[in-house]
Write a protein that holds these residues in place. Structure first.
Motif, mmCIF file in Angstrom:
data_model
loop_
_atom_site.group_PDB
_atom_site.id
_atom_site.type_symbol
_atom_site.label_atom_id
_atom_site.label_comp_id
_atom_site.label_asym_id
_atom_site.label_seq_id
_atom_site.Cartn_x
_atom_site.Cartn_y
_atom_site.Cartn_z
ATOM 1 N N LYS A 248 0.844 -1.192 0.000
ATOM 2 C CA LYS A 248 0.000 0.000 0.000
ATOM 3 C C LYS A 248 0.881 1.244 0.000
ATOM 4 C CE LYS A 248 -3.449 0.252 2.783
ATOM 5 N NZ LYS A 248 -4.272 0.196 4.012
ATOM 6 N N ASP A 249 0.335 2.316 -0.586
ATOM 7 C CA ASP A 249 0.980 3.631 -0.639
ATOM 8 C C ASP A 249 2.168 3.694 -1.589
ATOM 9 O OD1 ASP A 249 -0.838 4.678 1.216
ATOM 10 O OD2 ASP A 249 0.395 4.035 2.901
ATOM 11 N N ILE A 250 2.364 2.668 -2.437
ATOM 12 C CA ILE A 250 3.413 2.787 -3.443
ATOM 13 C C ILE A 250 2.885 3.606 -4.617
ATOM 14 C CG2 ILE A 250 4.577 0.640 -2.821
ATOM 15 C CD1 ILE A 250 3.175 -0.736 -5.108
ATOM 16 N N LYS A 251 3.793 4.230 -5.338
ATOM 17 C CA LYS A 251 3.422 5.126 -6.430
ATOM 18 C C LYS A 251 2.912 4.331 -7.627
ATOM 19 C CE LYS A 251 5.293 8.689 -9.502
ATOM 20 N NZ LYS A 251 6.517 9.424 -9.916
ATOM 21 N N VAL A 252 1.893 4.874 -8.289
ATOM 22 C CA VAL A 252 1.349 4.253 -9.489
ATOM 23 C C VAL A 252 1.029 5.354 -10.498
ATOM 24 C CG1 VAL A 252 -0.982 4.275 -8.517
ATOM 25 C CG2 VAL A 252 -0.479 2.773 -10.422
ATOM 26 N N THR A 253 1.291 5.073 -11.757
ATOM 27 C CA THR A 253 0.922 5.965 -12.857
ATOM 28 C C THR A 253 -0.100 5.241 -13.715
ATOM 29 O OG1 THR A 253 3.103 6.994 -12.868
ATOM 30 C CG2 THR A 253 1.755 7.270 -14.836
ATOM 31 N N GLY A 254 -1.245 5.888 -13.956
ATOM 32 C CA GLY A 254 -2.309 5.222 -14.703
ATOM 33 C C GLY A 254 -2.956 6.128 -15.722
ATOM 34 N N ASN A 255 -3.628 5.517 -16.672
ATOM 35 C CA ASN A 255 -4.358 6.252 -17.707
ATOM 36 C C ASN A 255 -5.307 5.296 -18.414
ATOM 37 O OD1 ASN A 255 -1.436 5.517 -18.915
ATOM 38 N ND2 ASN A 255 -2.988 5.288 -20.521
ATOM 39 N N PRO A 256 -6.349 5.830 -19.060
ATOM 40 C CA PRO A 256 -7.185 4.962 -19.890
ATOM 41 C C PRO A 256 -6.345 4.359 -21.016
ATOM 42 C CG PRO A 256 -8.280 7.060 -19.478
ATOM 43 C CD PRO A 256 -6.871 7.211 -19.009
ATOM 44 N N THR A 257 -6.597 3.098 -21.317
ATOM 45 C CA THR A 257 -5.829 2.434 -22.369
ATOM 46 C C THR A 257 -5.956 3.170 -23.695
ATOM 47 O OG1 THR A 257 -6.265 0.338 -21.248
ATOM 48 C CG2 THR A 257 -5.435 0.212 -23.492
ATOM 49 N N ALA B 193 -6.472 6.384 -24.035
ATOM 50 C CA ALA B 193 -6.091 7.800 -23.932
ATOM 51 C C ALA B 193 -4.825 7.939 -23.098
ATOM 52 C CB ALA B 193 -7.231 8.618 -23.324
ATOM 53 N N PRO B 194 -3.667 7.577 -23.646
ATOM 54 C CA PRO B 194 -2.418 7.666 -22.876
ATOM 55 C C PRO B 194 -2.060 9.086 -22.479
ATOM 56 C CG PRO B 194 -1.982 7.165 -25.194
ATOM 57 C CD PRO B 194 -3.451 7.031 -24.998
ATOM 58 N N GLU B 195 -2.627 10.088 -23.170
ATOM 59 C CA GLU B 195 -2.321 11.480 -22.822
ATOM 60 C C GLU B 195 -2.953 11.899 -21.495
ATOM 61 O OE1 GLU B 195 -6.147 11.518 -25.172
ATOM 62 O OE2 GLU B 195 -4.208 10.496 -25.254
ATOM 63 N N LEU B 196 -3.868 11.091 -20.958
ATOM 64 C CA LEU B 196 -4.506 11.400 -19.675
ATOM 65 C C LEU B 196 -3.767 10.752 -18.508
ATOM 66 C CD1 LEU B 196 -8.303 11.080 -20.589
ATOM 67 C CD2 LEU B 196 -6.863 13.124 -20.549
ATOM 68 N N LYS B 197 -2.495 10.477 -18.694
ATOM 69 C CA LYS B 197 -1.691 9.820 -17.658
ATOM 70 C C LYS B 197 -1.643 10.687 -16.404
ATOM 71 C CE LYS B 197 1.747 7.566 -19.152
ATOM 72 N NZ LYS B 197 3.046 7.198 -19.773
ATOM 73 N N ALA C 107 -6.007 1.719 -6.872
ATOM 74 C CA ALA C 107 -5.307 2.991 -6.702
ATOM 75 C C ALA C 107 -6.274 4.142 -6.928
ATOM 76 C CB ALA C 107 -4.135 3.095 -7.672
ATOM 77 N N HIS C 108 -6.081 5.219 -6.173
ATOM 78 C CA HIS C 108 -6.816 6.460 -6.386
ATOM 79 C C HIS C 108 -5.992 7.369 -7.293
ATOM 80 C CE1 HIS C 108 -9.431 6.100 -2.519
ATOM 81 N NE2 HIS C 108 -10.013 5.576 -3.569
ATOM 82 N N LEU C 109 -6.635 7.863 -8.366
ATOM 83 C CA LEU C 109 -5.951 8.738 -9.315
ATOM 84 C C LEU C 109 -6.743 10.034 -9.475
ATOM 85 C CD1 LEU C 109 -5.095 6.095 -12.058
ATOM 86 C CD2 LEU C 109 -3.543 7.044 -10.357
ATOM 87 N N PRO C 110 -6.061 11.186 -9.554
ATOM 88 C CA PRO C 110 -6.770 12.454 -9.763
ATOM 89 C C PRO C 110 -7.535 12.448 -11.085
ATOM 90 C CG PRO C 110 -4.487 12.833 -9.106
ATOM 91 C CD PRO C 110 -4.608 11.379 -9.411
ATOM 92 N N ASN C 111 -8.702 13.109 -11.062
ATOM 93 C CA ASN C 111 -9.534 13.213 -12.268
ATOM 94 C C ASN C 111 -10.196 14.586 -12.271
ATOM 95 O OD1 ASN C 111 -10.863 12.422 -14.632
ATOM 96 N ND2 ASN C 111 -12.553 11.487 -13.518
ATOM 97 N N ASP C 112 -9.339 15.628 -12.161
ATOM 98 C CA ASP C 112 -9.828 16.992 -11.960
ATOM 99 C C ASP C 112 -10.762 17.458 -13.073
ATOM 100 O OD1 ASP C 112 -8.284 17.036 -9.679
ATOM 101 O OD2 ASP C 112 -6.585 18.013 -10.644
ATOM 102 N N LYS C 113 -10.462 17.103 -14.301
ATOM 103 C CA LYS C 113 -11.281 17.558 -15.426
ATOM 104 C C LYS C 113 -12.425 16.606 -15.750
ATOM 105 C CE LYS C 113 -7.523 20.152 -17.617
ATOM 106 N NZ LYS C 113 -6.724 20.342 -18.859
ATOM 107 N N GLN D 257 -14.140 2.645 -18.119
ATOM 108 C CA GLN D 257 -13.062 2.648 -19.102
ATOM 109 C C GLN D 257 -11.978 1.652 -18.706
ATOM 110 O OE1 GLN D 257 -12.277 7.096 -19.428
ATOM 111 N NE2 GLN D 257 -11.889 6.486 -21.539
ATOM 112 N N GLU D 258 -11.408 0.998 -19.718
ATOM 113 C CA GLU D 258 -10.264 0.132 -19.463
ATOM 114 C C GLU D 258 -9.040 0.999 -19.187
ATOM 115 O OE1 GLU D 258 -9.792 -2.489 -22.742
ATOM 116 O OE2 GLU D 258 -11.547 -3.714 -22.235
ATOM 117 N N GLY D 259 -8.239 0.579 -18.223
ATOM 118 C CA GLY D 259 -7.080 1.371 -17.842
ATOM 119 C C GLY D 259 -5.834 0.530 -17.715
ATOM 120 N N GLN D 260 -4.709 1.201 -17.742
ATOM 121 C CA GLN D 260 -3.430 0.536 -17.529
ATOM 122 C C GLN D 260 -2.656 1.305 -16.472
ATOM 123 O OE1 GLN D 260 -1.905 0.681 -21.540
ATOM 124 N NE2 GLN D 260 -0.737 2.547 -21.139
ATOM 125 N N ALA D 261 -1.814 0.584 -15.745
ATOM 126 C CA ALA D 261 -1.083 1.192 -14.638
ATOM 127 C C ALA D 261 0.346 0.686 -14.630
ATOM 128 C CB ALA D 261 -1.763 0.868 -13.311
#
Length: 392
Positions: free
Chosen positions: A251-260, A262-266, A289-295, A302-306
């Motif tokens: 828990k609490d390790i860093k993760v980078t994610g985005n919709p499969t 839409a890689p620009e939404l990383k 994982a919790h990821l920001p989704n401000d917009k 959506q399918e996602g990758q991390a």
């Protein structure tokens, strides 16, 4: 006994000398180059996984009681914050009960005040003092004045005349009983006022109205679902990683994610849930994982990758960017081998920010990489080292 001897002639040859490094001929060009050794970098191992985006919080808002919806404030798709008013109930019945209870309390308080005045009169008479209700003696009249007629003031509205009291003890008992009644009435009024607050339905989480089940004027029963609210910022990515890295994720390790798609939404976040067991069918480990989704551009479903940064640390090669040459879409470096240059293919990783880049290459720790003269060398070219950087 006869002995025969035979001889054979053979040419005596010198022992073979070991073959030395190639020597450039008179016409062979020799490039003057600078070299530098590669270096190791300790880099946490990353692992990729795939999954689905989901709401990070979910709430069904239910009716606390039976009643009529007076006003609905939000529609489906609207964003709400904590404590925003979602809708209100029609409160005619409770307001009538509150008004009646307030009138009852006022009458009881008036009666209590009257009884307390009577009690004070009893006590004053026993002490020989004038009663608080006794009127002062009239002022003396002049000879030509007539005595004014006694006028009884009208009784104020809402005043309740206490029942006749025989003695002081009975009066004190009535006062105690009335005080207890007044305390009960006050609690009942507070309960009604709290119920009135319940007629205003408020949001207890921040999010979006996914579903609205009521309209103005609708009659609802206690427990009916009024609204469904979901939180999409942050949004949750549920994904799976291979079982061979389960010992290196927490828990609490860093993760980078985005919709499969839409890689620009990383976006970057943290793992907040690690399954206690490996999925027996997929043979993979579930993470959330919790990821920001401000917009709000990442949607539920959506399918996602991390990419997860694990606790496992690997040693990787780091080479200077200026040592890299590209030929036919592939990347190479030149490594010093004796007095020649050897071309070696490399697979580039991420830059380190110091004019260096991580590389996957067939190198040894004592290899020397050419950093200058690259335009004049090719695989097998003769070289002369003019400066060796990074070595003593």
């Amino acid at each position: 006994m006869a002995i025969s001897l035979s001889f054979s002639e053979s040419t005596c040859q010198a022992p073979t000398q070991p073959k030395g490094p190639p020597v450039p001929k008179a016409m062979d060009p020799v490039a003057e180059v600078d070299v530098i050794p590669p270096r190791f970098l300790n880099k946490p191992r990353t692992v990729s996984g795939f999954g689905t985006f989901e709401a990070s919080d979910h709430l069904i808002v239910k009716a606390p009681q039976r009643g009529v919806i007076q006003k609905v404030q939000y529609n489906e798709g609207d964003q709400v914050k904590i404590d925003d008013t979602l809708c209100t109930f029609r409160g005619d019945e409770i307001n009538n009960q509150i008004n009646a209870k307030q009138t009852e309390i006022k009458a009881a308080q008036t009666e209590l005040d009257s009884l307390k005045n009577m009690l004070q009169g009893f006590r004053n008479s026993q002490a020989g003092e004038p009663s608080p209700n006794n009127t002062p003696p009239p002022e003396p009249l002049f000879l030509d004045e007539e005595a004014p007629s006694h006028v009884v003031p009208p009784k104020p509205m809402g005043i309740v005349n206490p029942e006749p009291v025989q003695n002081q003890a009975e009066l004190e008992t009535k006062i105690h009983t009335l005080e207890a009644k007044l305390e009960t009435l006050t609690k009942e009024l507070a309960s009604l006022e709290e119920s009135l607050k319940g007629l205003t339905i408020r949001a207890t989480i921040q999010g979006m109205i996914r579903k609205r089940n009521v309209t103005d004027g609708a009659i609802v029963e206690s427990g009916d679902a009024l609204f469904e609210i979901v939180t999409l910022n942050p949004i949750t990515l549920t994904f799976f990683v291979p079982q061979d890295v389960t010992s290196y994720v927490d828990k609490d390790i860093k993760v980078t994610g985005n919709p499969t798609s839409a890689p620009e939404l990383k976006t970057d976040g943290l793992v907040y849930y690690v399954s206690p067991a490996i999925d027996p069918v997929k043979r993979m480990l579930e993470l959330k994982a919790h990821l920001p989704n401000d917009k709000g551009l990442i949607r539920e479903g959506q399918e996602g990758q991390a990419t997860v940064v694990t606790r496992r640390v690997d040693q990787v090669w780091v080479i200077p960017k200026k040592s890299i040459v590209t030929f036919e879409g592939k990347n190479y470096i030149y490594v010093q081998t004796g007095n020649q240059a050897r071309k070696t293919e490399v697979v580039l990783g991420e830059p380190t920010g110091n004019e260096e880049v991580i590389a996957d290459a067939n190198l040894r720790i004592d290899d020397l990489i050419l950093t200058t003269g690259l335009d004049s060398v090719k695989d097998g070219s003769f070289i002369k080292i003019t400066q060796s950087l990074g070595q003593k």
